[in-house]
Motif scaffolding. Sequence first.
Motif, PDB file in Angstrom:
ATOM      1  N   VAL A 185      35.635  37.761  86.486  1.00 41.60           N
ATOM      2  CA  VAL A 185      36.203  38.208  85.212  1.00 41.60           C
ATOM      3  C   VAL A 185      37.722  38.151  85.261  1.00 41.60           C
ATOM      4  CG1 VAL A 185      36.475  40.174  83.653  1.00 41.60           C
ATOM      5  CG2 VAL A 185      34.235  39.656  84.635  1.00 41.60           C
ATOM      6  N   ARG A 186      38.294  38.540  86.379  1.00 40.06           N
ATOM      7  CA  ARG A 186      39.754  38.502  86.522  1.00 40.06           C
ATOM      8  C   ARG A 186      40.275  37.082  86.293  1.00 40.06           C
ATOM      9  NH1 ARG A 186      42.464  42.314  89.153  1.00 40.06           N
ATOM     10  NH2 ARG A 186      40.700  42.817  90.501  1.00 40.06           N
ATOM     11  N   ARG A 187      39.573  36.116  86.867  1.00 38.55           N
ATOM     12  CA  ARG A 187      39.961  34.717  86.675  1.00 38.55           C
ATOM     13  C   ARG A 187      39.793  34.305  85.215  1.00 38.55           C
ATOM     14  NH1 ARG A 187      42.923  31.995  90.556  1.00 38.55           N
ATOM     15  NH2 ARG A 187      42.208  32.546  92.649  1.00 38.55           N
ATOM     16  N   GLY A 188      38.759  34.833  84.587  1.00 31.07           N
ATOM     17  CA  GLY A 188      38.542  34.529  83.182  1.00 31.07           C
ATOM     18  C   GLY A 188      39.629  35.111  82.294  1.00 31.07           C
ATOM     19  N   MET A 189      40.096  36.318  82.611  1.00 30.31           N
ATOM     20  CA  MET A 189      41.179  36.940  81.848  1.00 30.31           C
ATOM     21  C   MET A 189      42.440  36.073  81.942  1.00 30.31           C
ATOM     22  SD  MET A 189      40.213  39.908  80.460  1.00 30.31           S
ATOM     23  CE  MET A 189      41.604  41.039  80.388  1.00 30.31           C
ATOM     24  N   THR A 190      42.679  35.524  83.125  1.00 35.39           N
ATOM     25  CA  THR A 190      43.841  34.652  83.299  1.00 35.39           C
ATOM     26  C   THR A 190      43.715  33.415  82.426  1.00 35.39           C
ATOM     27  OG1 THR A 190      44.126  35.402  85.589  1.00 35.39           O
ATOM     28  CG2 THR A 190      45.168  33.314  84.978  1.00 35.39           C
ATOM     29  N   LEU A 191      42.506  32.852  82.392  1.00 36.37           N
ATOM     30  CA  LEU A 191      42.267  31.644  81.598  1.00 36.37           C
ATOM     31  C   LEU A 191      42.462  31.909  80.112  1.00 36.37           C
ATOM     32  CD1 LEU A 191      41.188  28.658  81.504  1.00 36.37           C
ATOM     33  CD2 LEU A 191      38.915  29.672  81.178  1.00 36.37           C
ATOM     34  N   PHE A 192      41.827  32.967  79.608  1.00 33.12           N
ATOM     35  CA  PHE A 192      41.853  33.212  78.170  1.00 33.12           C
ATOM     36  C   PHE A 192      43.125  33.914  77.697  1.00 33.12           C
ATOM     37  CE2 PHE A 192      37.216  32.776  78.887  1.00 33.12           C
ATOM     38  CZ  PHE A 192      37.021  31.700  78.030  1.00 33.12           C
ATOM     39  N   SER A 193      44.054  34.162  78.615  1.00 29.83           N
ATOM     40  CA  SER A 193      45.365  34.661  78.214  1.00 29.83           C
ATOM     41  C   SER A 193      46.308  33.506  77.885  1.00 29.83           C
ATOM     42  CB  SER A 193      45.975  35.534  79.318  1.00 29.83           C
ATOM     43  OG  SER A 193      46.253  34.764  80.476  1.00 29.83           O
ATOM     44  N   LEU A 194      45.888  32.279  78.190  1.00 25.99           N
ATOM     45  CA  LEU A 194      46.693  31.108  77.832  1.00 25.99           C
ATOM     46  C   LEU A 194      46.761  31.002  76.310  1.00 25.99           C
ATOM     47  CD1 LEU A 194      45.284  28.515  80.408  1.00 25.99           C
ATOM     48  CD2 LEU A 194      47.449  29.779  80.540  1.00 25.99           C
ATOM     49  N   PRO A 195      47.907  30.657  75.764  1.00 26.25           N
ATOM     50  CA  PRO A 195      48.081  30.663  74.305  1.00 26.25           C
ATOM     51  C   PRO A 195      47.018  29.882  73.532  1.00 26.25           C
ATOM     52  CG  PRO A 195      50.197  30.377  75.383  1.00 26.25           C
ATOM     53  CD  PRO A 195      49.160  30.299  76.469  1.00 26.25           C
ATOM     54  N   HIS A 196      46.642  28.705  74.021  1.00 23.48           N
ATOM     55  CA  HIS A 196      45.695  27.886  73.266  1.00 23.48           C
ATOM     56  C   HIS A 196      44.253  28.374  73.392  1.00 23.48           C
ATOM     57  CE1 HIS A 196      45.381  26.222  77.312  1.00 23.48           C
ATOM     58  NE2 HIS A 196      44.293  25.557  76.962  1.00 23.48           N
ATOM     59  N   LEU A 197      43.998  29.283  74.339  1.00 19.76           N
ATOM     60  CA  LEU A 197      42.643  29.813  74.508  1.00 19.76           C
ATOM     61  C   LEU A 197      42.523  31.281  74.112  1.00 19.76           C
ATOM     62  CD1 LEU A 197      41.562  28.186  77.909  1.00 19.76           C
ATOM     63  CD2 LEU A 197      40.851  27.542  75.604  1.00 19.76           C
ATOM     64  N   ALA A 198      43.649  31.914  73.800  1.00 18.66           N
ATOM     65  CA  ALA A 198      43.625  33.331  73.423  1.00 18.66           C
ATOM     66  C   ALA A 198      42.725  33.603  72.211  1.00 18.66           C
ATOM     67  CB  ALA A 198      45.043  33.817  73.152  1.00 18.66           C
ATOM     68  N   PRO A 199      42.741  32.748  71.166  1.00 18.63           N
ATOM     69  CA  PRO A 199      41.833  32.997  70.038  1.00 18.63           C
ATOM     70  C   PRO A 199      40.366  32.982  70.446  1.00 18.63           C
ATOM     71  CG  PRO A 199      43.571  31.477  69.391  1.00 18.63           C
ATOM     72  CD  PRO A 199      43.662  31.630  70.884  1.00 18.63           C
ATOM     73  N   GLU A 200      40.012  32.097  71.375  1.00 21.70           N
ATOM     74  CA  GLU A 200      38.624  32.056  71.822  1.00 21.70           C
ATOM     75  C   GLU A 200      38.284  33.297  72.635  1.00 21.70           C
ATOM     76  OE1 GLU A 200      35.240  29.049  73.322  1.00 21.70           O
ATOM     77  OE2 GLU A 200      37.322  28.411  73.509  1.00 21.70           O
ATOM     78  N   GLY A 201      39.233  33.765  73.431  1.00 17.07           N
ATOM     79  CA  GLY A 201      39.008  34.994  74.171  1.00 17.07           C
ATOM     80  C   GLY A 201      38.762  36.169  73.235  1.00 17.07           C
ATOM     81  N   ALA A 202      39.523  36.216  72.142  1.00 18.42           N
ATOM     82  CA  ALA A 202      39.331  37.276  71.150  1.00 18.42           C
ATOM     83  C   ALA A 202      37.963  37.156  70.486  1.00 18.42           C
ATOM     84  CB  ALA A 202      40.437  37.211  70.101  1.00 18.42           C
ATOM     85  N   ARG A 203      37.542  35.928  70.238  1.00 21.04           N
ATOM     86  CA  ARG A 203      36.225  35.714  69.616  1.00 21.04           C
ATOM     87  C   ARG A 203      35.104  36.176  70.540  1.00 21.04           C
ATOM     88  NH1 ARG A 203      32.452  31.998  70.224  1.00 21.04           N
ATOM     89  NH2 ARG A 203      33.793  30.609  71.455  1.00 21.04           N
ATOM     90  N   LEU A 204      35.225  35.883  71.819  1.00 17.93           N
ATOM     91  CA  LEU A 204      34.209  36.309  72.782  1.00 17.93           C
ATOM     92  C   LEU A 204      34.150  37.834  72.866  1.00 17.93           C
ATOM     93  CD1 LEU A 204      34.870  33.734  75.646  1.00 17.93           C
ATOM     94  CD2 LEU A 204      32.895  33.794  74.115  1.00 17.93           C
ATOM     95  N   LEU A 205      35.320  38.461  72.803  1.00 19.18           N
ATOM     96  CA  LEU A 205      35.375  39.919  72.828  1.00 19.18           C
ATOM     97  C   LEU A 205      34.668  40.500  71.609  1.00 19.18           C
ATOM     98  CD1 LEU A 205      36.607  42.168  74.594  1.00 19.18           C
ATOM     99  CD2 LEU A 205      38.638  42.090  73.126  1.00 19.18           C
ATOM    100  N   TRP A 206      34.898  39.896  70.449  1.00 19.52           N
ATOM    101  CA  TRP A 206      34.241  40.334  69.213  1.00 19.52           C
ATOM    102  C   TRP A 206      32.728  40.156  69.321  1.00 19.52           C
ATOM    103  CZ3 TRP A 206      35.976  42.315  64.456  1.00 19.52           C
ATOM    104  CH2 TRP A 206      35.017  42.334  63.439  1.00 19.52           C
ATOM    105  N   GLU A 207      32.302  39.013  69.859  1.00 17.80           N
ATOM    106  CA  GLU A 207      30.870  38.752  69.986  1.00 17.80           C
ATOM    107  C   GLU A 207      30.197  39.770  70.900  1.00 17.80           C
ATOM    108  OE1 GLU A 207      30.333  34.732  71.217  1.00 17.80           O
ATOM    109  OE2 GLU A 207      30.885  33.881  69.268  1.00 17.80           O
ATOM    110  N   THR A 208      30.873  40.132  71.982  1.00 22.40           N
ATOM    111  CA  THR A 208      30.312  41.140  72.881  1.00 22.40           C
ATOM    112  C   THR A 208      30.192  42.482  72.172  1.00 22.40           C
ATOM    113  OG1 THR A 208      31.156  40.062  74.886  1.00 22.40           O
ATOM    114  CG2 THR A 208      30.682  42.417  75.034  1.00 22.40           C
ATOM    115  N   SER A 209      31.190  42.831  71.388  1.00 17.14           N
ATOM    116  CA  SER A 209      31.128  44.075  70.625  1.00 17.14           C
ATOM    117  C   SER A 209      29.970  44.050  69.637  1.00 17.14           C
ATOM    118  CB  SER A 209      32.453  44.300  69.880  1.00 17.14           C
ATOM    119  OG  SER A 209      33.514  44.438  70.793  1.00 17.14           O
ATOM    120  N   ASP A 210      29.748  42.898  69.031  1.00 14.10           N
ATOM    121  CA  ASP A 210      28.624  42.755  68.103  1.00 14.10           C
ATOM    122  C   ASP A 210      27.297  42.911  68.837  1.00 14.10           C
ATOM    123  OD1 ASP A 210      27.234  42.125  65.678  1.00 14.10           O
ATOM    124  OD2 ASP A 210      26.991  40.072  66.398  1.00 14.10           O
ATOM    125  N   VAL A 211      27.200  42.306  70.022  1.00 19.46           N
ATOM    126  CA  VAL A 211      25.986  42.426  70.836  1.00 19.46           C
ATOM    127  C   VAL A 211      25.719  43.888  71.180  1.00 19.46           C
ATOM    128  CG1 VAL A 211      24.990  41.912  73.104  1.00 19.46           C
ATOM    129  CG2 VAL A 211      26.066  40.092  71.782  1.00 19.46           C
TER     130      VAL A 211
END
Length: 241
Positions: free
Chosen positions: A103-129
């Motif tokens: 997960v730590r490695r994933g946080m590093t990946l999705f903190s990149l500017p071009h992937l941050a929106p996708e990271g936010a989407r995944l967070l939203w999806e988990t909240s929905d789940v």
Amino acid sequence: MQNLPYPDPTREKLLDAALPLVVFDGWGPETFAASVSDSGVSPDLAAVACPRGATDLAVAYHKRGDRALVAAYAAADTAEMTFRDKVTLAVWLRLQAVEREVVRRGMTLFSLPHLAPEGARLLWETSDVIWTAVGDSSDDVNWYTKRATLSGVFGATVLFWLGDDSAEFVDTQAFLERRIADVMQVEKVKAQMKGNRLASAALMVPNFFLSKIKAPAGVRRCDVPGTQAARAGVAQKGAVQ
């Protein structure tokens, strides 16, 4: 138990091969290349399953955690739990479903500017789940506010968890319980305002417009093409056949 989309078997095979490497090399091109080699999946098929390489594997790992949460929550005895305790349990089970260093490695990946929106989407999806797992039935503006609020709680809890060195992560559990308590306090204030005549009168106009906001069409229906439930049903049907 709620149905989530059936995972792509090729992507899952690549993910299994990549996980031992992610802790050391992260979600990068080298990890993806090694996963293709170690899994025995042909490069062409791997490119079809994961056109973005390791990024798609990182997304797949996140979604695997969501599926594990659903299974773990369904197996838990929640009959006598309050709604607050159910949400707290679901968030905690979601953390237990993944490996912290991955997960730590994933946080590093999705903190990149071009992937941050996708990271936010995944967070939203988990909240929905999570909300769906605990039995949330809202279909108005609360559908959005609950998921937005829990996204903040879950994201903050993950960050705390990544730096927690307490035994069995008891500090993370305490942090999570405090955040959920804060959310419940907000809901309590909202309920009090509804019962207050002056507040109700002052909020009459905004409440009118908010009442027109509805949850996404077909969010829980399996007969609406394109919805998550429909995709899950088709995938599971194909898996049985």
